[in-house]
Design a protein around this motif. Structure first.
Motif, PDB file in Angstrom:
ATOM      1  N   ASP A  18       0.879  -1.162   0.000  1.00  0.00           N
ATOM      2  CA  ASP A  18       0.000   0.000   0.000  1.00  0.00           C
ATOM      3  C   ASP A  18       0.925   1.223   0.000  1.00  0.00           C
ATOM      4  O   ASP A  18       1.649   1.470   0.964  1.00  0.00           O
ATOM      5  N   PHE A  19       0.911   1.971  -1.110  1.00  0.00           N
ATOM      6  CA  PHE A  19       1.864   3.080  -1.281  1.00  0.00           C
ATOM      7  C   PHE A  19       1.256   4.445  -0.911  1.00  0.00           C
ATOM      8  O   PHE A  19       1.699   5.467  -1.415  1.00  0.00           O
ATOM      9  N   THR A  20       0.260   4.447  -0.024  1.00  0.00           N
ATOM     10  CA  THR A  20      -0.362   5.707   0.411  1.00  0.00           C
ATOM     11  C   THR A  20       0.682   6.746   0.844  1.00  0.00           C
ATOM     12  O   THR A  20       0.567   7.934   0.495  1.00  0.00           O
ATOM     13  N   SER A  21       1.714   6.315   1.549  1.00  0.00           N
ATOM     14  CA  SER A  21       2.746   7.257   2.033  1.00  0.00           C
ATOM     15  C   SER A  21       3.585   7.831   0.893  1.00  0.00           C
ATOM     16  O   SER A  21       4.248   8.851   1.065  1.00  0.00           O
ATOM     17  N   PHE A  22       3.558   7.153  -0.255  1.00  0.00           N
ATOM     18  CA  PHE A  22       4.375   7.583  -1.405  1.00  0.00           C
ATOM     19  C   PHE A  22       3.496   8.130  -2.531  1.00  0.00           C
ATOM     20  O   PHE A  22       3.798   7.955  -3.707  1.00  0.00           O
ATOM     21  N   CYS A  23       2.442   8.777  -2.139  1.00  0.00           N
ATOM     22  CA  CYS A  23       1.469   9.235  -3.118  1.00  0.00           C
ATOM     23  C   CYS A  23       0.978  10.608  -2.699  1.00  0.00           C
ATOM     24  O   CYS A  23       0.765  10.863  -1.508  1.00  0.00           O
ATOM     25  N   SER A  24       0.832  11.512  -3.659  1.00  0.00           N
ATOM     26  CA  SER A  24       0.333  12.846  -3.339  1.00  0.00           C
ATOM     27  C   SER A  24      -0.969  12.737  -2.557  1.00  0.00           C
ATOM     28  O   SER A  24      -1.855  11.962  -2.914  1.00  0.00           O
ATOM     29  N   ALA A  25      -1.094  13.510  -1.486  1.00  0.00           N
ATOM     30  CA  ALA A  25      -2.288  13.478  -0.637  1.00  0.00           C
ATOM     31  C   ALA A  25      -3.527  13.915  -1.415  1.00  0.00           C
ATOM     32  O   ALA A  25      -4.654  13.638  -1.030  1.00  0.00           O
ATOM     33  N   LYS A  26      -3.277  14.598  -2.573  1.00  0.00           N
ATOM     34  CA  LYS A  26      -4.383  15.093  -3.391  1.00  0.00           C
ATOM     35  C   LYS A  26      -5.121  13.990  -4.179  1.00  0.00           C
ATOM     36  O   LYS A  26      -6.196  14.207  -4.704  1.00  0.00           O
ATOM     37  N   THR A  27      -4.500  12.801  -4.279  1.00  0.00           N
ATOM     38  CA  THR A  27      -5.056  11.738  -5.130  1.00  0.00           C
ATOM     39  C   THR A  27      -6.472  11.339  -4.743  1.00  0.00           C
ATOM     40  O   THR A  27      -6.788  11.227  -3.567  1.00  0.00           O
ATOM     41  N   GLU A  28      -7.284  11.078  -5.776  1.00  0.00           N
ATOM     42  CA  GLU A  28      -8.654  10.640  -5.509  1.00  0.00           C
ATOM     43  C   GLU A  28      -8.789   9.116  -5.533  1.00  0.00           C
ATOM     44  O   GLU A  28      -9.785   8.580  -5.073  1.00  0.00           O
ATOM     45  N   VAL A  29      -7.764   8.458  -6.081  1.00  0.00           N
ATOM     46  CA  VAL A  29      -7.797   6.993  -6.182  1.00  0.00           C
ATOM     47  C   VAL A  29      -7.964   6.390  -4.785  1.00  0.00           C
ATOM     48  O   VAL A  29      -7.343   6.848  -3.830  1.00  0.00           O
TER      49      VAL A  29
ATOM     50  N   ASP B  14       0.741   7.433   5.357  1.00  0.00           N
ATOM     51  CA  ASP B  14       0.608   8.882   5.564  1.00  0.00           C
ATOM     52  C   ASP B  14       1.741   9.560   4.791  1.00  0.00           C
ATOM     53  O   ASP B  14       2.919   9.333   5.063  1.00  0.00           O
ATOM     54  N   ARG B  15       1.361  10.384   3.813  1.00  0.00           N
ATOM     55  CA  ARG B  15       2.315  11.035   2.933  1.00  0.00           C
ATOM     56  C   ARG B  15       3.407  11.790   3.679  1.00  0.00           C
ATOM     57  O   ARG B  15       4.544  11.882   3.214  1.00  0.00           O
ATOM     58  N   SER B  16       3.097  12.342   4.848  1.00  0.00           N
ATOM     59  CA  SER B  16       4.050  13.221   5.536  1.00  0.00           C
ATOM     60  C   SER B  16       5.285  12.470   6.048  1.00  0.00           C
ATOM     61  O   SER B  16       6.287  13.092   6.393  1.00  0.00           O
ATOM     62  N   PHE B  17       5.233  11.128   6.090  1.00  0.00           N
ATOM     63  CA  PHE B  17       6.392  10.386   6.594  1.00  0.00           C
ATOM     64  C   PHE B  17       7.462  10.099   5.537  1.00  0.00           C
ATOM     65  O   PHE B  17       8.607   9.844   5.872  1.00  0.00           O
ATOM     66  N   ALA B  18       7.090  10.160   4.262  1.00  0.00           N
ATOM     67  CA  ALA B  18       8.079   9.902   3.202  1.00  0.00           C
ATOM     68  C   ALA B  18       8.876  11.175   2.901  1.00  0.00           C
ATOM     69  O   ALA B  18       8.609  12.237   3.478  1.00  0.00           O
ATOM     70  N   GLY B  19       9.854  11.056   2.011  1.00  0.00           N
ATOM     71  CA  GLY B  19      10.699  12.204   1.671  1.00  0.00           C
ATOM     72  C   GLY B  19       9.989  13.191   0.748  1.00  0.00           C
ATOM     73  O   GLY B  19       8.823  13.004   0.401  1.00  0.00           O
ATOM     74  N   LYS B  20      10.733  14.232   0.375  1.00  0.00           N
ATOM     75  CA  LYS B  20      10.177  15.262  -0.521  1.00  0.00           C
ATOM     76  C   LYS B  20       9.871  14.707  -1.906  1.00  0.00           C
ATOM     77  O   LYS B  20      10.456  13.707  -2.325  1.00  0.00           O
TER      78      LYS B  20
END
Lengths: 246, 246
Positions: free
Chosen positions: B153-164, B225-231
């Motif tokens: 599950d790549f939620t942390s590596f995905c823009s928080a804006k995604t609707e998927v 959670d996106r905030s835990f991955a890098g820029k």
């Protein structure tokens, strides 16, 4: 006040050439704006080895300026890297004697011209090479070069707009290398006339494609008339590669 | 009416991304404008394998369209080469079955990401690579990859804006090669989430520079959670390299 010599590189794509022009983005104006910023608004004039036209690139343009600032050359390079726009970079900074002059003291220049030979044009090379996919007779081109190298009156290979009177120049080295989808022309001489390299390339391509013969070169030189040489090859293939000093 | 599949390449620098947007220059709008021109004003809709963002490049984007025109594929390529702007090119044209769909029928995609490692930034690479001159622990980066490759599950590596909704994806291949002043990352998978490749690269660079450890990767995946991955690494280093179909 110390005098500094800088070797700079730039991607000429988004510039209206090297020299300051009103309302235009030029390499000189961007460079002088950064120097003014470093000197708290004081105008510092910059002198380059010569101009380059709009769209022409530099891998080793040279310029000089005087400045009361005396930080180590490493720090100049770092400051320029941060402050200059991303299409200009300062590669080297040296302190030079007071009488050094970036234009008057050049002993020679090397230009390169890149021709892209792939069948289809490459979007990633559109600003960095001249796309010329037609067959070329490379032997004829080498023979043409043998007529052009050396000391000649290059009036026929010079923009008719030039104000310079003496059009005798010496091409010390002139050759090309082929690699994969590219052909890289190399020109070394004491100095070149306006558009000379681009007209030489345009003419060599005319020889390669059979529109002219290598023997035509002496005739074209003798005519001393721009209209007899080939087209001016486009700006985006041209690179001011290196400037030589004693 | 025949259906055509095209493989296209583009330099994303001067585009506001692939997809049509009002008042913006996009790859889709330029392509559809040329198709309209070829079809005497008739609107021909184009469907791509997916969007690319502003500044992102493509070496092998795929799209399809239907057209009553039936000239040989060689002629399509020539016509596109002449009519399209110089930052887009059509590399291949094929007639495909009526039910072919450039987006729904993809079986995978390959992205590459280019990092420039030279000490000084290179004006000629400013739009084509991400300049990252800092030391990197390459072994740590390879170890981090071993945690990320595969199905997660790549939620942390995905823009928080995604609707998927479903953020489980499979990375089949993920590696990098070092060459001179460059590091080229390669990602192959069935599909990628929005900004996923750029966030993976940003995170790997954080591992390489010691800001994160390779072992942190499982924790980051678990957090969803996106905030835990890098820029998010910048757009100009990213290339849609190839799109796969059955």
């Amino acid at each position: 006040m110390p005098k500094y010599k800088c070797v700079i590189a730039y991607d000429g794509t988004d510039f209206a050439g090297y020299q300051v022009q009103p309302e235009k983005r030029t390499i000189q104006s961007e460079f002088e704006a950064v120097l003014a910023q470093m000197h708290k608004g004081t105008i510092i004039k910059v002198t380059a080895s010569g101009r380059t036209d709009s769209g022409v690139h530099a891998k080793g343009q040279v310029l000089h300026f005087e400045s009361p600032l005396t930080f180590p050359t490493e720090n100049w390079i770092k400051a320029f890297s941060v402050l200059l726009p991303t299409d200009i970079i300062v590669l080297e900074v040296d302190i030079v004697p007071d009488d050094f002059h970036a234009r008057f003291h050049t002993t020679g220049k090397e230009y390169r011209y890149i021709v892209a030979r792939s069948k289809l044009r490459d979007p990633f090379k559109r600003n960095y090479a001249y796309h010329y996919p037609y067959p070329l007779n490379v032997e004829a081109m080498r023979e043409a070069i043998s007529y052009l190298i050396g000391t000649h009156d290059f009036t026929s290979f010079c923009s008719a707009k030039t104000e310079v009177v003496d059009k005798v120049r010496t091409i010390k080295e002139m050759d090309f290398e082929e690699s994969d989808d590219f052909m890289v022309f190399r020109f070394v001489g004491e100095g070149f006339l306006y558009n000379m390299v681009r007209i030489l390339v345009g003419t060599l391509l005319d020889v390669g494609s059979g529109k002219m013969s290598p023997h035509d070169m002496s005739g074209i030189l003798d005519k001393k008339d721009r209209s007899f040489a080939g087209k001016t090859a486009p700006a985006q293939g041209l690179y001011l590669w290196k400037v030589f000093y004693k």
